[in-house]
Design a protein around this motif. Structure first.
Motif, PDB file in Angstrom:
ATOM      1  N   ILE A   1       1.000  -1.074  -0.119  1.00 47.75           N
ATOM      2  CA  ILE A   1      -0.218  -0.023  -0.114  1.00 47.75           C
ATOM      3  C   ILE A   1       1.029   1.276   0.142  1.00 47.75           C
ATOM      4  O   ILE A   1       1.771   1.525   0.934  1.00 47.75           O
ATOM      5  CB  ILE A   1      -0.896  -0.091   1.318  1.00 47.75           C
ATOM      6  N   PRO A   2       0.762   2.305  -1.003  1.00 46.65           N
ATOM      7  CA  PRO A   2       1.633   3.391  -1.105  1.00 46.65           C
ATOM      8  C   PRO A   2       1.191   4.152   0.123  1.00 46.65           C
ATOM      9  O   PRO A   2       2.195   4.707   0.826  1.00 46.65           O
ATOM     10  CB  PRO A   2       1.396   3.928  -2.307  1.00 46.65           C
ATOM     11  N   LEU A   3       0.021   4.543   0.216  1.00 45.42           N
ATOM     12  CA  LEU A   3      -0.352   5.502   1.068  1.00 45.42           C
ATOM     13  C   LEU A   3      -0.952   4.961   2.403  1.00 45.42           C
ATOM     14  O   LEU A   3      -2.204   4.554   2.265  1.00 45.42           O
ATOM     15  CB  LEU A   3      -1.300   6.497   0.438  1.00 45.42           C
ATOM     16  N   LEU A   4      -0.509   5.127   3.543  1.00 46.90           N
ATOM     17  CA  LEU A   4      -0.993   5.055   4.960  1.00 46.90           C
ATOM     18  C   LEU A   4      -1.063   6.075   5.829  1.00 46.90           C
ATOM     19  O   LEU A   4       0.080   6.612   5.845  1.00 46.90           O
ATOM     20  CB  LEU A   4      -0.189   3.577   5.534  1.00 46.90           C
ATOM     21  N   THR A   5      -2.009   6.437   6.162  1.00 43.27           N
ATOM     22  CA  THR A   5      -2.051   7.562   7.096  1.00 43.27           C
ATOM     23  C   THR A   5      -1.612   7.064   8.677  1.00 43.27           C
ATOM     24  O   THR A   5      -2.535   6.517   9.427  1.00 43.27           O
ATOM     25  CB  THR A   5      -3.374   8.189   7.280  1.00 43.27           C
ATOM     26  N   ILE A   6      -0.593   7.089   9.077  1.00 44.07           N
ATOM     27  CA  ILE A   6      -0.227   6.505  10.201  1.00 44.07           C
ATOM     28  C   ILE A   6      -0.172   7.567  11.420  1.00 44.07           C
ATOM     29  O   ILE A   6       0.613   8.586  11.442  1.00 44.07           O
ATOM     30  CB  ILE A   6       1.269   5.949   9.964  1.00 44.07           C
ATOM     31  N   ASN A   7      -1.251   7.590  12.442  1.00 47.14           N
ATOM     32  CA  ASN A   7      -1.557   8.446  13.364  1.00 47.14           C
ATOM     33  C   ASN A   7      -1.296   7.606  14.657  1.00 47.14           C
ATOM     34  O   ASN A   7      -1.268   6.607  14.993  1.00 47.14           O
ATOM     35  CB  ASN A   7      -2.869   8.676  13.207  1.00 47.14           C
ATOM     36  N   LEU A   8      -1.019   8.681  15.602  1.00 41.10           N
ATOM     37  CA  LEU A   8      -1.043   8.352  17.042  1.00 41.10           C
ATOM     38  C   LEU A   8      -2.685   8.075  17.591  1.00 41.10           C
ATOM     39  O   LEU A   8      -3.297   9.040  17.089  1.00 41.10           O
ATOM     40  CB  LEU A   8      -0.351   9.097  17.998  1.00 41.10           C
ATOM     41  N   LEU A   9      -2.766   7.261  18.518  1.00 42.63           N
ATOM     42  CA  LEU A   9      -4.139   7.314  19.061  1.00 42.63           C
ATOM     43  C   LEU A   9      -4.511   8.413  19.706  1.00 42.63           C
ATOM     44  O   LEU A   9      -3.799   8.828  20.479  1.00 42.63           O
ATOM     45  CB  LEU A   9      -4.309   6.060  20.074  1.00 42.63           C
ATOM     46  N   GLN A  10      -5.638   8.752  19.266  1.00 48.51           N
ATOM     47  CA  GLN A  10      -6.066  10.168  20.027  1.00 48.51           C
ATOM     48  C   GLN A  10      -7.772   9.754  20.337  1.00 48.51           C
ATOM     49  O   GLN A  10      -8.278   9.297  19.653  1.00 48.51           O
ATOM     50  CB  GLN A  10      -6.407  11.377  18.929  1.00 48.51           C
ATOM     51  N   ALA A  11      -8.245  10.066  21.736  1.00 53.19           N
ATOM     52  CA  ALA A  11      -9.217   9.930  22.033  1.00 53.19           C
ATOM     53  C   ALA A  11     -10.298  11.117  21.685  1.00 53.19           C
ATOM     54  O   ALA A  11      -9.988  12.111  22.060  1.00 53.19           O
ATOM     55  CB  ALA A  11      -9.422   9.792  23.743  1.00 53.19           C
ATOM     56  N   LEU A  12     -11.370  10.667  21.214  1.00 54.48           N
ATOM     57  CA  LEU A  12     -12.071  11.873  20.786  1.00 54.48           C
ATOM     58  C   LEU A  12     -13.443  11.647  21.460  1.00 54.48           C
ATOM     59  O   LEU A  12     -13.932  10.635  21.982  1.00 54.48           O
ATOM     60  CB  LEU A  12     -12.872  11.608  19.202  1.00 54.48           C
ATOM     61  N   PRO A  13     -14.053  12.988  22.039  1.00 50.84           N
ATOM     62  CA  PRO A  13     -15.285  12.875  22.721  1.00 50.84           C
ATOM     63  C   PRO A  13     -16.279  12.268  22.061  1.00 50.84           C
ATOM     64  O   PRO A  13     -16.352  11.855  20.896  1.00 50.84           O
ATOM     65  CB  PRO A  13     -15.581  14.381  22.919  1.00 50.84           C
TER      66      PRO A  13
END
Ligand code: SF4
Length: 528
Positions: free
Chosen positions: A357-369
């Motif tokens: 897969i060329p494009l992976l949005t790698i994010n840190l976990l964020q807790a959303l309300p």
């Protein structure tokens, strides 16, 4: 109920805030294009603009393209703002600028709907979707456009059925300045992934528009000049599988009629790989990309976040199946999960290699309300309210270890040679499976050829001559040129340049580790 005319007439200024620099908005690709300045036309604000009474003049400003001016504020009688959590500071900034002109300012959209208390300065809060709160806001402004003495919160109890949504006012936006066109067919998702706020905000029973509405929207996007890619912003395109199957024949017929002027993209759960009847029709409708929230290749982690549906087929097999219908998979990935171990980063990099897969949005976990994750972490006393951090989650692993691991994954996954090797695979094994579409008069028009030539000139000069990864680029580019794959060359080079540049900044600590983080870096320039 939408009123066609309401007297007295009010002049409404709709302002969409700037994005904080983010992985998913492709801003490093813009200088290589023929004048793109922003990511996608904002659906919510353009929908409200279309919903306002016919006789009310509306101006729409996207501050990613240009800031609202003194003249705009002097013209307006009230200001509407909408956006996501990541735009919170910019939205509050617009509010203060508008109130300096003594204008009433209303805010709607996903961020205020989840967290009204983020916006104490606004005059009107519009909480929830288009519906009775919208009607009341319009009535109040018609009665009196001046600022109320205290903040007024209006909450939608009765939502307008999506079948009654007007076509968003795309004509108000400078549509050619956007990287992608956008369109929405459905809202909501039947699943309940622990970290996701979609079911809480928009419900588990997806609501849908009619296929005729979508065709009318595509016609309007085309009239406004969109010829490239159009992204279905639905939270899950197959949230209601029957609805997707109902829509697809209409899309196929429209593409045939118009000469396949648009490439389509959407978001869907990975279990779409189990639905060949949907994939085949998507191929025929010229869908070329699907964003799948794969989140993690670790089955234990998927189980823990209640995303078991990702395991209905083995993940790599699912990706391969989607590719076999000519669609590239874009993947969301989350790091910092409770199940993460010291070796999670290396396992992720192995997955990137294997999946191609060329494009992976790698994010840190964020807790959303408004998510189960938020509630659980609140109970465990693990929510951290500190904007200087990249995440509001107290990870089980040490914070610095998680952030370092994220940085290393970004640095390695987006090394130019690795990224272009994955793109080369896509060109040869995925794009080759796409529908062979006829070249329509629109596509071979001089305007379209000129656009392509401008982009090629920019790519060759800025990447091929001046870029520091030019050797890797030319190896990829020459193979594409030899095969006549000009479109793939342009698309991969544009996106690839953004990914490489952003990942370099990220690995040096100059970018947010989460698309949802409100932490602002030097790259985010205030709109004024
Ligand atoms: S499948 Fe996607 S949209 Fe649905 S709840 Fe999970 S993350 Fe959210």
């Amino acid at each position: 109920m939408r009123a066609e005319r309401i007297e007295p007439v009010r002049r409404i200024l709709c302002v969409f805030p700037r994005y904080t620099s983010s992985f998913g908005t492709f801003e490093h690709a813009y200088p290589l294009t023929d004048g793109v300045q922003a990511f996608m036309p904002p659906q919510g604000l353009l929908l409200i603009a279309a919903y306002l009474p016919d006789n009310w003049p509306v101006r729409f400003i996207d501050e990613n393209i240009r800031p609202a001016s003194t003249e705009d504020f002097e013209w307006a009688e009230a200001v509407f703002v909408s956006g996501m959590h990541i735009q919170r500071q910019q939205m509050n900034d617009i509010c203060h600028r508008a109130q300096a002109f003594d204008l009433a300012v209303a805010i709607g959209g996903p961020s205020v709907s989840a967290c009204p208390d983020y916006y104490p300065s606004f005059d009107y809060l519009h909480v929830g979707e288009l519906g009775d709160a919208t009607d009341e806001l319009i009535e109040r402004l018609a009665r009196d456009p001046s600022r109320p003495e205290a903040q007024v919160a209006l909450t939608t109890n009765e939502r307008l059925p999506m079948t009654e949504f007007p076509v968003p006012a795309y004509e108000l936006a400078e549509i050619r300045r956007y990287f992608l066109g956008s369109i929405q067919y459905s809202s909501g998702c039947p699943y309940q992934c622990e970290f996701c706020d979609i079911p809480g905000l928009y419900g588990r029973n997806p609501r849908i528009k009619s296929p005729q509405q979508i065709i009318a929207e595509l016609d309007k996007l085309r009239e406004c000049g969109v010829t490239g890619s159009v992204y279905f912003v639905d939270d899950n395109f197959i949230g209601n599988r029957k609805a997707a199957l109902d829509l697809l024949p209409h899309l196929i017929a429209w593409q045939k009629k118009t000469g396949y002027v648009m490439r389509l993209a959407c978001e869907a759960t990975l279990n779409i790989a189990k639905r060949p009847e949907i994939l085949e029709k998507m191929r025929e409708a010229f869908f070329i990309t699907i964003f799948c929230g794969i989140e993690t290749p670790d089955p234990d982690a998927l189980k823990a976040m209640h995303k078991d549906h990702n395991m209905m087929v083995p993940i790599l097999e699912g990706i391969h199946t989607i590719n076999s219908y000519g669609m590239e998979v874009v993947s969301g990935i989350i790091m910092g999960l409770d199940t993460d171990k010291a070796e999670t980063g290396e396992a992720l990099l192995a997955f990137v290699e294997e999946s191609r897969i060329p494009l992976l949005t790698i994010n840190l976990l964020q807790a959303l309300p408004k998510t189960p994750l938020w509630d659980r972490l609140a109970r465990e006393n693990r929510l951290v309210h500190d904007d200087s951090r990249d995440s509001n989650v107290e990870f089980l692993l040490p914070y610095d270890q998680v952030v370092d691991s994220w940085r290393r994954c970004m640095a390695v996954a987006y090394q130019p040679e690795k990224l272009f090797a994955r793109y080369a695979y896509q060109c040869e094994y995925t794009y080759a499976n796409r529908l062979k579409v006829p070249v329509s008069p629109e596509l071979k028009s001089w305007a379209n050829i000129k656009r392509a030539l401008i982009m090629l000139r920019n790519i060759f000069w800025k990447v091929g001559v001046r870029g520091d990864y030019r050797r890797v680029f030319w190896k990829f580019a020459l193979a594409r040129l030899r095969r006549g794959e000009i479109e793939a060359l342009i698309a991969s080079s544009l996106v690839g340049h953004h990914l490489i540049t952003f990942a370099r900044d990220a690995s040096r600590g100059r970018q947010n580790a989460s698309n949802y983080s409100i932490r602002l870096r030097e790259a985010s320039v205030p709109a004024e």
